[in-house]
Design a protein around this motif. Structure first.
Motif, PDB file in Angstrom:
ATOM      1  N   ALA A 282     -56.001 -23.191  14.776  1.00 15.33           N
ATOM      2  CA  ALA A 282     -55.285 -24.074  15.571  1.00 15.33           C
ATOM      3  C   ALA A 282     -53.678 -23.762  15.411  1.00 15.33           C
ATOM      4  CB  ALA A 282     -55.708 -25.319  15.045  1.00 15.33           C
ATOM      5  N   VAL A 283     -53.525 -23.369  14.163  1.00 15.35           N
ATOM      6  CA  VAL A 283     -52.168 -23.194  13.683  1.00 15.35           C
ATOM      7  C   VAL A 283     -52.327 -21.907  12.739  1.00 15.35           C
ATOM      8  CG1 VAL A 283     -49.863 -23.728  12.209  1.00 15.35           C
ATOM      9  CG2 VAL A 283     -51.356 -25.356  13.560  1.00 15.35           C
ATOM     10  N   ASP A 284     -51.369 -20.831  13.032  1.00 12.34           N
ATOM     11  CA  ASP A 284     -51.676 -19.511  12.656  1.00 12.34           C
ATOM     12  C   ASP A 284     -50.598 -18.593  12.224  1.00 12.34           C
ATOM     13  OD1 ASP A 284     -53.593 -17.766  11.796  1.00 12.34           O
ATOM     14  OD2 ASP A 284     -53.793 -16.766  13.631  1.00 12.34           O
ATOM     15  N   GLY A 285     -49.848 -19.177  10.912  1.00  9.16           N
ATOM     16  CA  GLY A 285     -48.821 -18.430  10.725  1.00  9.16           C
ATOM     17  C   GLY A 285     -47.363 -18.901  11.163  1.00  9.16           C
ATOM     18  N   VAL A 286     -47.253 -20.142  10.976  1.00  9.25           N
ATOM     19  CA  VAL A 286     -45.983 -20.816  11.403  1.00  9.25           C
ATOM     20  C   VAL A 286     -45.088 -21.023  10.500  1.00  9.25           C
ATOM     21  CG1 VAL A 286     -44.810 -23.019  12.562  1.00  9.25           C
ATOM     22  CG2 VAL A 286     -46.937 -21.870  13.518  1.00  9.25           C
ATOM     23  N   SER A 287     -43.560 -20.566  10.710  1.00  4.00           N
ATOM     24  CA  SER A 287     -42.526 -20.752   9.752  1.00  4.00           C
ATOM     25  C   SER A 287     -41.594 -21.223  10.296  1.00  4.00           C
ATOM     26  CB  SER A 287     -42.195 -19.364   9.002  1.00  4.00           C
ATOM     27  OG  SER A 287     -43.448 -19.025   8.341  1.00  4.00           O
ATOM     28  N   PHE A 288     -40.849 -22.250   9.657  1.00 10.02           N
ATOM     29  CA  PHE A 288     -39.420 -22.916  10.179  1.00 10.02           C
ATOM     30  C   PHE A 288     -38.836 -23.778   9.226  1.00 10.02           C
ATOM     31  CE2 PHE A 288     -42.468 -26.069  11.413  1.00 10.02           C
ATOM     32  CZ  PHE A 288     -42.021 -27.088  11.320  1.00 10.02           C
TER      33      PHE A 288
ATOM     34  N   ASP B 193     -31.580 -30.309  18.332  1.00 12.05           N
ATOM     35  CA  ASP B 193     -30.693 -29.234  18.090  1.00 12.05           C
ATOM     36  C   ASP B 193     -31.388 -27.764  17.995  1.00 12.05           C
ATOM     37  OD1 ASP B 193     -28.699 -31.094  17.159  1.00 12.05           O
ATOM     38  OD2 ASP B 193     -30.075 -31.891  15.833  1.00 12.05           O
ATOM     39  N   LEU B 194     -32.586 -27.862  17.698  1.00 10.55           N
ATOM     40  CA  LEU B 194     -33.495 -26.630  17.719  1.00 10.55           C
ATOM     41  C   LEU B 194     -34.632 -26.748  18.547  1.00 10.55           C
ATOM     42  CD1 LEU B 194     -33.190 -26.150  13.753  1.00 10.55           C
ATOM     43  CD2 LEU B 194     -31.726 -24.751  15.477  1.00 10.55           C
ATOM     44  N   VAL B 195     -35.273 -25.559  18.920  1.00 12.96           N
ATOM     45  CA  VAL B 195     -36.315 -25.749  19.597  1.00 12.96           C
ATOM     46  C   VAL B 195     -37.348 -24.362  19.014  1.00 12.96           C
ATOM     47  CG1 VAL B 195     -37.846 -25.464  22.040  1.00 12.96           C
ATOM     48  CG2 VAL B 195     -35.327 -26.313  21.816  1.00 12.96           C
TER      49      VAL B 195
ATOM     50  N   VAL C  66     -43.752 -18.370  18.946  1.00 10.40           N
ATOM     51  CA  VAL C  66     -43.288 -17.320  19.590  1.00 10.40           C
ATOM     52  C   VAL C  66     -41.771 -17.256  19.808  1.00 10.40           C
ATOM     53  CG1 VAL C  66     -45.725 -16.771  20.745  1.00 10.40           C
ATOM     54  CG2 VAL C  66     -44.072 -18.204  21.836  1.00 10.40           C
ATOM     55  N   GLU C  67     -41.132 -18.274  19.837  1.00 16.36           N
ATOM     56  CA  GLU C  67     -39.735 -18.246  20.090  1.00 16.36           C
ATOM     57  C   GLU C  67     -38.977 -19.419  19.289  1.00 16.36           C
ATOM     58  OE1 GLU C  67     -36.360 -17.024  23.156  1.00 16.36           O
ATOM     59  OE2 GLU C  67     -38.083 -17.264  23.996  1.00 16.36           O
ATOM     60  N   ARG C  68     -38.312 -18.981  18.413  1.00 15.61           N
ATOM     61  CA  ARG C  68     -37.246 -20.419  17.790  1.00 15.61           C
ATOM     62  C   ARG C  68     -36.042 -19.929  17.951  1.00 15.61           C
ATOM     63  NH1 ARG C  68     -38.951 -19.530  12.905  1.00 15.61           N
ATOM     64  NH2 ARG C  68     -37.014 -19.317  11.936  1.00 15.61           N
ATOM     65  N   ALA C  69     -35.105 -20.857  18.427  1.00 14.96           N
ATOM     66  CA  ALA C  69     -33.731 -20.897  18.591  1.00 14.96           C
ATOM     67  C   ALA C  69     -32.803 -22.116  18.764  1.00 14.96           C
ATOM     68  CB  ALA C  69     -33.390 -20.035  19.908  1.00 14.96           C
TER      69      ALA C  69
ATOM     70  N   LEU D  79     -31.772 -21.209  23.589  1.00 16.46           N
ATOM     71  CA  LEU D  79     -32.961 -20.815  24.219  1.00 16.46           C
ATOM     72  C   LEU D  79     -33.086 -21.149  25.522  1.00 16.46           C
ATOM     73  CD1 LEU D  79     -36.231 -20.948  23.067  1.00 16.46           C
ATOM     74  CD2 LEU D  79     -36.154 -22.871  24.418  1.00 16.46           C
ATOM     75  N   PHE D  80     -32.256 -22.487  25.992  1.00 17.24           N
ATOM     76  CA  PHE D  80     -32.292 -22.837  27.550  1.00 17.24           C
ATOM     77  C   PHE D  80     -31.487 -21.687  28.322  1.00 17.24           C
ATOM     78  CE2 PHE D  80     -34.460 -26.473  25.760  1.00 17.24           C
ATOM     79  CZ  PHE D  80     -35.721 -26.773  26.837  1.00 17.24           C
ATOM     80  N   HIS D  81     -30.432 -21.259  27.816  1.00 19.47           N
ATOM     81  CA  HIS D  81     -29.699 -20.496  28.402  1.00 19.47           C
ATOM     82  C   HIS D  81     -29.948 -18.986  28.316  1.00 19.47           C
ATOM     83  CE1 HIS D  81     -27.307 -24.336  28.631  1.00 19.47           C
ATOM     84  NE2 HIS D  81     -26.566 -23.722  29.543  1.00 19.47           N
ATOM     85  N   GLY D  82     -30.803 -18.815  27.385  1.00 17.94           N
ATOM     86  CA  GLY D  82     -31.118 -17.182  27.222  1.00 17.94           C
ATOM     87  C   GLY D  82     -32.217 -17.055  26.706  1.00 17.94           C
ATOM     88  N   CYS D  83     -33.491 -17.547  27.200  1.00 17.89           N
ATOM     89  CA  CYS D  83     -34.568 -17.223  26.305  1.00 17.89           C
ATOM     90  C   CYS D  83     -35.145 -15.786  26.440  1.00 17.89           C
ATOM     91  CB  CYS D  83     -35.845 -18.081  26.948  1.00 17.89           C
ATOM     92  SG  CYS D  83     -36.183 -17.783  28.507  1.00 17.89           S
ATOM     93  N   HIS D  84     -35.907 -15.431  25.509  1.00 21.89           N
ATOM     94  CA  HIS D  84     -36.363 -13.822  25.416  1.00 21.89           C
ATOM     95  C   HIS D  84     -37.655 -13.662  25.543  1.00 21.89           C
ATOM     96  CE1 HIS D  84     -32.570 -12.174  24.085  1.00 21.89           C
ATOM     97  NE2 HIS D  84     -32.135 -13.486  23.775  1.00 21.89           N
TER      98      HIS D  84
END
Length: 335
Positions: A27-33, A228-230, A239-242, A247-252
């Motif tokens: 369910a959660v697999d290697g999350v960091s923040f 402030d962050l997503v 898969v993406e953190r910014a 994020l909303f103006h230039g997701c990768h």
């Protein structure tokens, strides 16, 4: 000299796996923040991506039948919550970390008066009793915008509207001025007008107490306006953190762009067909070997299907991270 951590919460390589008759659900697999005081981190992703399990893992309210295995590190002010006994963790919940759920009726006791439920938190964590607890309870209800707060103390949850019940849930959550507040879809069950009021209320309380906050939501517009962050989750992984604007103006990550494109827009004419993400959610018993979004991605190659991409920095300071072999840049796919 030991450095004092600046982050309120640091999550490192967190994994929550459920052992079922059919196999292991990752369910959660290697999350960091990490989150600093006063910051709001939005967590977005499709249903089943692991958002709520992540929140419940942090506050340690998973199933007690032994089916869940948690590994990694959850440090609140440098203290690893995974090393605490359940008795010690009860002292942390409500005092240092609190949670607001999607449906307040699931967190409020239907057979106890509002005043009793607030008073229990004040007594356990702050030692307030009797008149002192009553005065503080009235102050809390007034602070979250409930009219006639002294009278509401004698009411049961079913006597209040959905918006008022959620305000009570927030009052209980902030009663001890926690360092971290987790709000899991806090406005889903409410109408649009009440949603805005609840979000403004959360923001005011956060600023008043300099709380860190995790806001989990399907509503990308809400996340864009109130964080402030997503962090974007897919199949149990971030898969993406910014920073939100970045994020909303230039997701990768192609999955992030697909999420943003699938959201309805006010500028669209009536009856505009929504842009759904092709394919279906992955089987968490047997996730893809490489990129887990690969089977649904228009840009997937053999590399994507064979090797898992690591989080890479999109900027010099490393605040925008993404996991993709062929990231988007200015709307285009890199080779």
């Amino acid at each position: 000299m030991t450095e004092v951590p600046t982050a309120v919460l640091e999550v490192t390589d967190l994994a929550t796996h459920f052992h079922t008759a059919r196999g292991i659900v990752r369910a959660v697999d290697g999350v960091s923040f990490s989150i600093e005081p006063g910051q709001t981190l939005g967590i977005v992703g499709e249903s089943g991506s692991g958002k709520s399990v992540l929140a419940r893992t942090i506050i340690r309210i998973l199933t007690r039948d032994g089916s869940a295995t948690v590994t990694g590190r959850i440090a609140l002010d440098g203290r690893d919550l995974l090393t605490l006994s359940e008795t010690d963790m009860r002292d942390v919940r409500g005092k240092d970390i609190a949670m607001v759920f999607q449906n307040p009726m699931s967190s409020l006791n239907p057979v106890k008066r509002i005043g009793t439920q607030i008073g229990e938190v004040l007594t356990r964590h702050l030692g307030l009793r009797g008149r002192a607890a009553q005065i503080r309870s009235v102050e809390l209800l007034a602070s979250v915008g409930i009219s006639l707060p002294a009278e509401r103390l004698n009411h049961y949850p079913h006597q209040l509207s959905g918006g008022m019940r959620q305000r009570v849930a927030i009052a209980i959550a902030i009663a001890c001025e926690p360092k971290l507040l987790i709000a899991d879809e806090p406005t889903t069950a409410l109408d649009v007008t009440i949603q805005a009021q609840i979000l403004d209320l959360l923001r005011r309380q956060q600023r008043a107490h300099n709380m860190a906050m995790i806001l989990i939501s399907h509503d990308l517009g809400m996340v864009a306006a109130h964080t402030d962050l997503v962090g974007v989750m897919y199949a149990g992984q971030m898969v993406e953190r910014a920073p939100t604007r970045s994020l909303f103006h230039g997701c990768h990550m192609p999955y992030t762009r697909a999420l943003i494109r699938s959201a309805p827009k006010l500028s669209d004419p009536p009856h505009t067909r929504l842009r759904a993400i092709s394919g279906g959610p992955p089987d968490m018993l047997q996730p893809a070997i490489g990129c887990r979004f690969g089977p649904r991605c228009d840009y997937a190659t053999d590399m994507c299907r064979s090797y898992k991409p690591a989080l890479s920095a999109a900027d010099a300071d490393g605040t925008h991270l993404y996991a993709c072999w062929h990231p988007l840049v200015a709307g285009r796919i890199l080779p």
